[in-house]
Design a protein around this motif. Structure first.
Motif, PDB file in Angstrom:
ATOM      1  N   VAL A   1      56.636  62.541  37.040  1.00 45.87           N
ATOM      2  CA  VAL A   1      55.895  61.513  36.316  1.00 45.87           C
ATOM      3  C   VAL A   1      54.889  60.837  37.247  1.00 45.87           C
ATOM      4  O   VAL A   1      55.250  60.335  38.316  1.00 45.87           O
ATOM      5  CB  VAL A   1      56.825  60.488  35.605  1.00 45.87           C
ATOM      6  CG1 VAL A   1      58.267  60.672  35.993  1.00 45.87           C
ATOM      7  CG2 VAL A   1      56.360  59.071  35.788  1.00 45.87           C
ATOM      8  N   THR A   2      53.644  60.918  36.828  1.00 48.55           N
ATOM      9  CA  THR A   2      52.553  60.342  37.610  1.00 48.55           C
ATOM     10  C   THR A   2      52.165  58.993  37.031  1.00 48.55           C
ATOM     11  O   THR A   2      51.931  58.880  35.830  1.00 48.55           O
ATOM     12  CB  THR A   2      51.318  61.266  37.573  1.00 48.55           C
ATOM     13  OG1 THR A   2      51.694  62.551  38.070  1.00 48.55           O
ATOM     14  CG2 THR A   2      50.196  60.692  38.424  1.00 48.55           C
ATOM     15  N   LEU A   3      52.107  57.997  37.892  1.00 44.98           N
ATOM     16  CA  LEU A   3      51.673  56.670  37.454  1.00 44.98           C
ATOM     17  C   LEU A   3      50.339  56.380  38.128  1.00 44.98           C
ATOM     18  O   LEU A   3      50.277  56.202  39.342  1.00 44.98           O
ATOM     19  CB  LEU A   3      52.721  55.625  37.873  1.00 44.98           C
ATOM     20  CG  LEU A   3      53.621  55.041  36.789  1.00 44.98           C
ATOM     21  CD1 LEU A   3      53.914  56.045  35.692  1.00 44.98           C
ATOM     22  CD2 LEU A   3      54.916  54.544  37.401  1.00 44.98           C
ATOM     23  N   LEU A   4      49.309  56.333  37.338  1.00 45.65           N
ATOM     24  CA  LEU A   4      47.971  56.085  37.878  1.00 45.65           C
ATOM     25  C   LEU A   4      47.713  54.579  37.970  1.00 45.65           C
ATOM     26  O   LEU A   4      48.232  53.804  37.172  1.00 45.65           O
ATOM     27  CB  LEU A   4      46.927  56.734  36.972  1.00 45.65           C
ATOM     28  CG  LEU A   4      46.353  58.082  37.384  1.00 45.65           C
ATOM     29  CD1 LEU A   4      47.293  58.878  38.288  1.00 45.65           C
ATOM     30  CD2 LEU A   4      45.980  58.895  36.161  1.00 45.65           C
ATOM     31  N   PRO A   5      46.906  54.174  38.925  1.00 43.02           N
ATOM     32  CA  PRO A   5      46.636  52.738  39.082  1.00 43.02           C
ATOM     33  C   PRO A   5      45.800  52.189  37.921  1.00 43.02           C
ATOM     34  O   PRO A   5      44.927  52.876  37.397  1.00 43.02           O
ATOM     35  CB  PRO A   5      45.863  52.657  40.393  1.00 43.02           C
ATOM     36  CG  PRO A   5      45.248  54.006  40.558  1.00 43.02           C
ATOM     37  CD  PRO A   5      46.225  54.976  39.949  1.00 43.02           C
ATOM     38  N   HIS A   6      46.088  50.995  37.550  1.00 42.21           N
ATOM     39  CA  HIS A   6      45.324  50.321  36.507  1.00 42.21           C
ATOM     40  C   HIS A   6      44.455  49.259  37.169  1.00 42.21           C
ATOM     41  O   HIS A   6      44.562  49.023  38.368  1.00 42.21           O
ATOM     42  CB  HIS A   6      46.269  49.656  35.516  1.00 42.21           C
ATOM     43  CG  HIS A   6      47.138  48.611  36.141  1.00 42.21           C
ATOM     44  ND1 HIS A   6      48.342  48.920  36.761  1.00 42.21           N
ATOM     45  CD2 HIS A   6      46.981  47.278  36.288  1.00 42.21           C
ATOM     46  CE1 HIS A   6      48.871  47.822  37.242  1.00 42.21           C
ATOM     47  NE2 HIS A   6      48.070  46.796  36.976  1.00 42.21           N
ATOM     48  N   ALA A   7      43.616  48.630  36.382  1.00 43.54           N
ATOM     49  CA  ALA A   7      42.794  47.547  36.919  1.00 43.54           C
ATOM     50  C   ALA A   7      42.755  46.432  35.891  1.00 43.54           C
ATOM     51  O   ALA A   7      43.080  46.639  34.718  1.00 43.54           O
ATOM     52  CB  ALA A   7      41.387  48.047  37.213  1.00 43.54           C
ATOM     53  N   LEU A   8      42.373  45.267  36.344  1.00 40.62           N
ATOM     54  CA  LEU A   8      42.269  44.145  35.416  1.00 40.62           C
ATOM     55  C   LEU A   8      40.807  43.773  35.260  1.00 40.62           C
ATOM     56  O   LEU A   8      40.080  43.682  36.248  1.00 40.62           O
ATOM     57  CB  LEU A   8      43.036  42.944  35.993  1.00 40.62           C
ATOM     58  CG  LEU A   8      44.275  42.480  35.229  1.00 40.62           C
ATOM     59  CD1 LEU A   8      45.095  43.667  34.762  1.00 40.62           C
ATOM     60  CD2 LEU A   8      45.115  41.569  36.107  1.00 40.62           C
TER      61      LEU A   8
END
Lengths: 357, 357
Positions: free
Chosen positions: A336-343
């Motif tokens: 499972v790959t969790l990609l970075p999010h942004a605000l």
DNA sequence: GTGAAAGCGCTAACAT
DNA sequence: ATGTTAGCGCTTTCAC
């Protein structure tokens, strides 16, 4: 004797020259001609050149059906997305298309509308086309009939957006839904909001909506605030305004709305405006998804930004790694790959109005 | 002797039973088994039943690659659209998918971004997959290298959105771009506007933008008004605000903007707001496309509504009619289909402000 | 390094 | 109404 089809040595007019025609013209065997394209290393350069020349001269166009059938490997990826009408998935498709075609893979797209019956049909359609694997987004990955079927049949697939849980053996590429939602809500809290309500579409049906709600709860609890019940607005079109009005007419009306997706947020902002409220002066709105349109609006939609195109590209990349793995199953990359999010905190978020009760 | 593959009479574990396996199990010939699915009328009911039973029992899944290769007809439609990121084409895809799958056809989607080089590649990709025909949208149908190529190769295709001109032999499904744009502008004029400017994306490149501009001219002339030069905003992202500001700072500032597509209109409305202008109180904005999002906004986007989903469905329908035509070429339906448009005049359109100069 | 031959799964004459 | 046979265009052993 050069020709091998019609008496006059010319190819059928039907559908262009075949590899056999090219082979004849280049005075090599069919096998060699094939190798020139599939395994260039196995053939002498001068021979390869002859074949290439003949191919170009005859405007040879390989028939992919032939190779796919023979190779028992279609190099096709089936893609099932809920809908193209939500920009999130449209942006994702860009990434999928680029990654797949760049790797020499073909694509077959279907949309499900999250309708289980249609999901079954579409999956069957993809399977009949013998796709090597799939990239898909379902309503709830933990309770999905098609996913169970795919597992049972041993079809390789990678989920996009759905975040595979720790217990499942499923592969996925997404952001950390819970954590990112928490981050977003914390931004709201940092702006001074204490009464924040979550607005969602078909809440019970969507695993992501629930994960994002959990993130909201995390943020609220972390700051000693009481989570409010979710406002579920299943239909995008209907008069959601009434339900929103009821909310803001309460004594302790929320000062901020956290919508579990951008489309919803845009709708809520409009509803709010129709109710005579200014965004963000009177009430703040936070979305989730980061669709391009959000930043075009006025005010720009504050939102939790997912790398939509990248999610698509990485899902394809992961699937490809899987397909090319030594048959011992699990691909090199993490399951499972969790990609970075942004605000994107601006525009539709401001401090709550300092009205007295 | 029932089995015909492995010694024990069972199918290879590789990829499920083939039609031959089913035939064996049902004790009929391969040909009969095939006919049960392709030409049910040619086989006795009881026999067909045996085959169906066997197929179901063995969970037979037809391998479409086999039939497509053999039949020299793939029942596949290639679709090339500029991008899925514009809701217009996403909505269109819905119609395409529904119509094609309902007719038993398969689809292959590619996006071009209007990039000529990518168009070439993608078309080649579709051709290698031996699609029976195509549905596509290009920047300028009158000057398109890929369209010329398709014509030269005799590939059946139907344009969507592009409106084939009278002189060309091309088939298309669209609205009457010029007429509908004229209608839209007339609504603006009816609201009292006299200084109306057209805003467009890559104006010179888009045949539709030019046709719509012609419609604008028609409307202006019909009312004795002087058409203004088009405001071309090639990049959606950039600071279009500056150009718009320059316009509204003029002495004879326009009171209304007619944008050649909805996305542009949404951007223009935001720019206007940032400039401190109210829409529609200070300035009116009319879009073109009728994407669903437009009616969700506040104010709702006034626009010329195209039947996007229907355009896709009808384009497929037209192509299918063509493909099934008696080989004598031209399909039953008219070469160029003009679908009715609608006007959504509300929200972003109001009477011009009655300020004195 | 190259060729001959078999066959992927299916349909369509051509027989019967 | 059903069976036999011959490929569709390509890849891939297996020889040489």
């Amino acid at each position: 004797m050069t020709g091998r089809h019609s008496p006059d040595g010319k190819a059928r007019s039907g559908s262009g020259p075949t590899l056999a025609d090219v082979a004849d013209a280049a005075r090599v065997s069919l096998a060699t001609a094939s190798r020139v394209f599939s395994h260039p290393a196995m053939v002498r350069d001068s021979t390869a050149q002859r074949v290439h020349d003949a191919a170009r001269r005859m405007e040879f166009r390989p028939n992919l059906l032939g190779s796919k059938l023979r190779a028992q490997q279609t190099r096709m990826i089936g893609v099932m997305l809920p809908t193209m009408d939500n920009a999130v998935f449209a942006e994702c498709w860009r990434g999928i298309e680029e990654a797949a075609l760049a790797a020499g893979y073909s694509l077959m797209l279907v949309t499900s509308g999250y309708d289980p019956m249609r999901e079954r049909e579409r999956i069957e359609y993809l399977l009949r086309h013998r796709v090597d694997g799939m990239v898909l987004t379902v309503a709830d990955a933990a309770h999905s009939a098609v996913l169970d079927q795919l597992d049972a049949e041993g079809v390789p697939y990678v989920l996009a957006y759905n975040q595979a849980g720790g217990r499942s053996r499923r592969h996925s590429v997404s952001v950390d839904n819970r954590g990112s939602a928490c981050d977003g809500v914390e931004a709201l809290i940092a702006a001074g909001h204490r009464r924040i309500v979550v607005v969602s579409g078909a809440f019970i049906a969507s695993d992501r909506a629930r994960q994002r709600y959990a993130g909201y709860q995390d943020a609220m609890h972390a700051h000693g605030l009481a989570p409010l019940p979710v406002l579920s607005l299943p239909s995008h079109t209907a008069s959601n305004a009434a339900q929103i009005r009821a909310l803001i007419d309460e004594d302790d009306a929320p000062t901020a709305f956290f919508c579990t997706n951008d489309l919803l947020a845009i709708g809520v902002i409009s509803d709010l405006r129709r109710l005579g409220l200014r965004v963000p002066d009177d009430v703040s709105v936070l979305g989730y998804d980061g669709i391009a349109l959000g930043s075009v609006m006025e005010p720009p939609l504050a939102t939790v930004v997912q790398p939509n195109t990248d999610i698509g590209a990485r899902a394809v990349g992961h699937l490809l790694a899987w397909l090319h793995a030594p048959t011992g199953e699990t691909p090199a990359a993490a399951r499972v790959t969790l990609l970075p999010h942004a605000l994107r905190v601006s525009g539709s978020i401001a401090a709550p109005p300092t009205v007295s009760t």
